[in-house]
Scaffold this motif. Structure first.
Motif, PDB file in Angstrom:
ATOM      1  N   GLY A   1       0.774  -1.365  -0.075  1.00 21.97           N
ATOM      2  CA  GLY A   1      -0.142  -0.017   0.021  1.00 21.97           C
ATOM      3  C   GLY A   1       0.722   1.209  -0.157  1.00 21.97           C
ATOM      4  O   GLY A   1       0.492   2.273  -0.788  1.00 21.97           O
ATOM      5  N   VAL A   2       1.972   1.133   0.763  1.00 18.25           N
ATOM      6  CA  VAL A   2       2.756   2.301   0.865  1.00 18.25           C
ATOM      7  C   VAL A   2       3.520   2.601  -0.803  1.00 18.25           C
ATOM      8  O   VAL A   2       3.806   3.420  -1.109  1.00 18.25           O
ATOM      9  CB  VAL A   2       4.040   2.043   1.850  1.00 18.25           C
ATOM     10  N   ALA A   3       3.813   1.318  -1.310  1.00 20.88           N
ATOM     11  CA  ALA A   3       4.461   1.570  -2.728  1.00 20.88           C
ATOM     12  C   ALA A   3       3.348   2.001  -3.614  1.00 20.88           C
ATOM     13  O   ALA A   3       3.851   2.851  -4.763  1.00 20.88           O
ATOM     14  CB  ALA A   3       4.778  -0.222  -3.205  1.00 20.88           C
ATOM     15  N   VAL A   4       2.074   1.639  -3.587  1.00 16.34           N
ATOM     16  CA  VAL A   4       1.135   2.564  -4.446  1.00 16.34           C
ATOM     17  C   VAL A   4       1.049   3.865  -3.937  1.00 16.34           C
ATOM     18  O   VAL A   4       1.176   4.796  -5.036  1.00 16.34           O
ATOM     19  CB  VAL A   4      -0.313   1.637  -4.048  1.00 16.34           C
ATOM     20  N   ALA A   5       1.120   4.395  -2.655  1.00 13.36           N
ATOM     21  CA  ALA A   5       1.006   5.656  -2.277  1.00 13.36           C
ATOM     22  C   ALA A   5       2.260   6.576  -2.941  1.00 13.36           C
ATOM     23  O   ALA A   5       2.437   7.681  -3.426  1.00 13.36           O
ATOM     24  CB  ALA A   5       0.960   5.820  -0.919  1.00 13.36           C
ATOM     25  N   ARG A   6       3.553   5.920  -2.987  1.00 12.13           N
ATOM     26  CA  ARG A   6       4.636   6.443  -3.007  1.00 12.13           C
ATOM     27  C   ARG A   6       4.615   6.442  -4.835  1.00 12.13           C
ATOM     28  O   ARG A   6       4.936   7.605  -5.163  1.00 12.13           O
ATOM     29  CB  ARG A   6       5.969   5.551  -2.733  1.00 12.13           C
ATOM     30  N   ALA A   7       4.197   5.583  -5.274  1.00 15.92           N
ATOM     31  CA  ALA A   7       4.158   5.570  -6.815  1.00 15.92           C
ATOM     32  C   ALA A   7       3.250   6.790  -7.446  1.00 15.92           C
ATOM     33  O   ALA A   7       3.204   7.758  -8.129  1.00 15.92           O
ATOM     34  CB  ALA A   7       3.443   4.203  -7.561  1.00 15.92           C
ATOM     35  N   LEU A   8       2.016   6.733  -6.734  1.00 17.26           N
ATOM     36  CA  LEU A   8       1.180   8.005  -6.966  1.00 17.26           C
ATOM     37  C   LEU A   8       1.683   9.411  -6.525  1.00 17.26           C
ATOM     38  O   LEU A   8       1.568  10.332  -7.560  1.00 17.26           O
ATOM     39  CB  LEU A   8      -0.088   7.892  -6.251  1.00 17.26           C
ATOM     40  N   ALA A   9       2.431   9.372  -5.584  1.00 15.86           N
ATOM     41  CA  ALA A   9       3.002  10.799  -5.162  1.00 15.86           C
ATOM     42  C   ALA A   9       4.210  11.008  -6.276  1.00 15.86           C
ATOM     43  O   ALA A   9       4.364  12.454  -6.689  1.00 15.86           O
ATOM     44  CB  ALA A   9       3.958  10.508  -4.105  1.00 15.86           C
ATOM     45  N   SER A  10       4.823   9.905  -6.841  1.00  9.46           N
ATOM     46  CA  SER A  10       5.927  10.574  -7.875  1.00  9.46           C
ATOM     47  C   SER A  10       5.371  10.852  -9.249  1.00  9.46           C
ATOM     48  O   SER A  10       5.723  11.445  -9.966  1.00  9.46           O
ATOM     49  CB  SER A  10       6.760   9.221  -8.109  1.00  9.46           C
ATOM     50  N   LEU A  11       3.853  10.902  -9.348  1.00 12.34           N
ATOM     51  CA  LEU A  11       3.204  11.199 -10.430  1.00 12.34           C
ATOM     52  C   LEU A  11       2.416  12.449 -10.168  1.00 12.34           C
ATOM     53  O   LEU A  11       1.303  12.674 -10.853  1.00 12.34           O
ATOM     54  CB  LEU A  11       2.254  10.131 -11.076  1.00 12.34           C
ATOM     55  N   GLY A  12       2.615  12.711  -8.940  1.00 13.44           N
ATOM     56  CA  GLY A  12       1.924  14.013  -8.545  1.00 13.44           C
ATOM     57  C   GLY A  12       0.636  13.967  -7.886  1.00 13.44           C
ATOM     58  O   GLY A  12      -0.114  14.988  -7.538  1.00 13.44           O
ATOM     59  N   VAL A  13       0.275  12.927  -7.464  1.00 17.29           N
ATOM     60  CA  VAL A  13      -0.920  12.435  -6.361  1.00 17.29           C
ATOM     61  C   VAL A  13      -0.390  12.545  -5.154  1.00 17.29           C
ATOM     62  O   VAL A  13      -0.110  11.383  -4.526  1.00 17.29           O
ATOM     63  CB  VAL A  13      -1.514  11.409  -7.002  1.00 17.29           C
ATOM     64  N   ALA A  14      -0.396  13.638  -4.307  1.00 20.81           N
ATOM     65  CA  ALA A  14      -0.097  13.857  -3.119  1.00 20.81           C
ATOM     66  C   ALA A  14      -1.136  13.275  -2.051  1.00 20.81           C
ATOM     67  O   ALA A  14      -2.520  13.159  -2.500  1.00 20.81           O
ATOM     68  CB  ALA A  14       0.293  15.158  -2.585  1.00 20.81           C
TER      69      ALA A  14
ATOM     70  N   LEU B   1       5.223   1.692  -9.953  1.00 21.58           N
ATOM     71  CA  LEU B   1       4.868   0.412  -8.802  1.00 21.58           C
ATOM     72  C   LEU B   1       6.003  -0.685  -8.946  1.00 21.58           C
ATOM     73  O   LEU B   1       6.214  -1.020  -7.692  1.00 21.58           O
ATOM     74  CB  LEU B   1       3.582  -0.060  -9.290  1.00 21.58           C
ATOM     75  N   CYS B   2       6.595  -1.004 -10.038  1.00 18.19           N
ATOM     76  CA  CYS B   2       7.629  -1.998  -9.946  1.00 18.19           C
ATOM     77  C   CYS B   2       8.827  -1.298  -9.540  1.00 18.19           C
ATOM     78  O   CYS B   2       9.409  -2.289  -8.453  1.00 18.19           O
ATOM     79  CB  CYS B   2       7.901  -2.268 -11.687  1.00 18.19           C
ATOM     80  N   ILE B   3       9.158  -0.047  -9.501  1.00 18.18           N
ATOM     81  CA  ILE B   3      10.437   0.373  -8.801  1.00 18.18           C
ATOM     82  C   ILE B   3       9.997   0.401  -7.295  1.00 18.18           C
ATOM     83  O   ILE B   3      10.789   0.017  -6.486  1.00 18.18           O
ATOM     84  CB  ILE B   3      10.663   1.812  -9.311  1.00 18.18           C
ATOM     85  N   GLU B   4       8.915   0.730  -7.120  1.00 18.35           N
ATOM     86  CA  GLU B   4       8.557   0.922  -5.466  1.00 18.35           C
ATOM     87  C   GLU B   4       8.489  -0.380  -4.842  1.00 18.35           C
ATOM     88  O   GLU B   4       8.896  -0.497  -3.624  1.00 18.35           O
ATOM     89  CB  GLU B   4       7.414   1.854  -5.345  1.00 18.35           C
TER      90      GLU B   4
END
Ligand code: BTN
Length: 258
Positions: free
Chosen positions: A96-109, A183-186
């Motif tokens: 779930g944190v990986a999803v949140a981080r992936a979203l943050a990297s794409l501008g979804v804070a 997501l793969c990266i995170e």
């Protein structure tokens, strides 16, 4: 929104991205469930695989609940991790944190996590994570499935509007291919070391929509319990302060009481 996920249908693009990300990618225009396909690959001994689909006819979430998404609306993917990741029980939580981080990297804070495996935006579920362990003599594998609501309109969310949202419904334009790559990266980062997992667990606590709230927990068996969600333990369990003392909950569904 120019969504590029469909480019994965091209073997040349798929091959190049598979090499770049280090995940052999299978792409399906339609499939019953990426998770079931991932499990079949894991059962057959596949070491690493990433199964992606534009549409699922039998997608499912935790506890066998259906996971429905109109064609092209969502990121629907399952990763086969073999060898098995360390701490598989808490890996789904950390995903779930990986999803949140992936979203943050794409501008979804400001994405939040809700125990055990949901990702939320403004109190509504935008993504879910499903983890299945596959046992085998070699130590087995983990099949991790993630569904992210990306392009659903508010109208398409009608039935679920009170509990679910999508990135588009929140006014956020995200390309599913970019989200998949992030997501793969995170996920790799979290799987890479105990230090990364500790950092991700700290971030889970900081992003939590559950901790400090009064909750009702419905375990898979036994009576529901109520109390204040006080902590998430290092093994991923939710610690709930009930009237009869603290309870360590390893599985179940949580609703916020207030
Ligand atoms: C949940 O919140 O209950 C987990 C939802 C997981 C859904 C994803 S979509 C991709 C993968 N394939 C499935 O059939 N389920 C997971």
């Amino acid at each position: 929104m120019n969504d590029r996920l469909g480019l994965l249908a091209d073997p040349a693009v798929r091959g190049a991205l598979s090499r770049e990300l280090g995940w052999p990618i299978e792409h399906h225009a339609a499939i019953p469930s990426t998770q079931e396909r991932g499990r079949a690959l894991a059962d057959a001994g596949t070491s690493r695989a990433l199964v992606v689909a534009d549409e699922q006819s039998a997608g499912h979430g935790r506890h066998g609940r259906p996971w429905q998404a109109p064609r092209g609306s969502s990121l629907l993917a399952s990763w086969v991790f073999r060898p098995l990741v360390a701490d598989p029980a808490s890996f789904a939580l950390l995903a779930g944190v990986a999803v949140a981080r992936a979203l943050a990297s794409l501008g979804v804070a400001d994405a939040q996590v809700k125990w055990p495996n949901d990702v939320q935006l403004r109190g509504h579920k935008v993504a879910g994570v499903l983890a299945d362990a596959v046992t085998a003599e070699d130590g087995g594998a983990l099949v991790l499935g993630i569904g992210v609501n990306v392009h659903q309109t508010r109208e398409q969310l009608t039935e679920l509007r009170d509990i679910a949202t999508s990135l588009a419904a929140e006014g956020l334009a995200v390309d599913r291919l970019a989200l998949l790559a992030r997501l793969c990266i995170e996920l790799e980062r979290i799987a890479s070391s105990a230090t990364e997992r500790r950092a991700a667990l700290e971030e889970w606590r900081a992003r939590s929509a559950t901790l400090g709230r009064e909750v009702e927990v419905r375990p898979p068996t036994g009576a529901p319990l109520r109390g204040i969600a006080r902590a998430v333990a290092d093994d991923g369990a939710l610690v709930v302060d009930t009237a009869s003392g603290p309870r360590h909950v390893l599985a179940g569904e949580v609703s916020l009481v207030r």
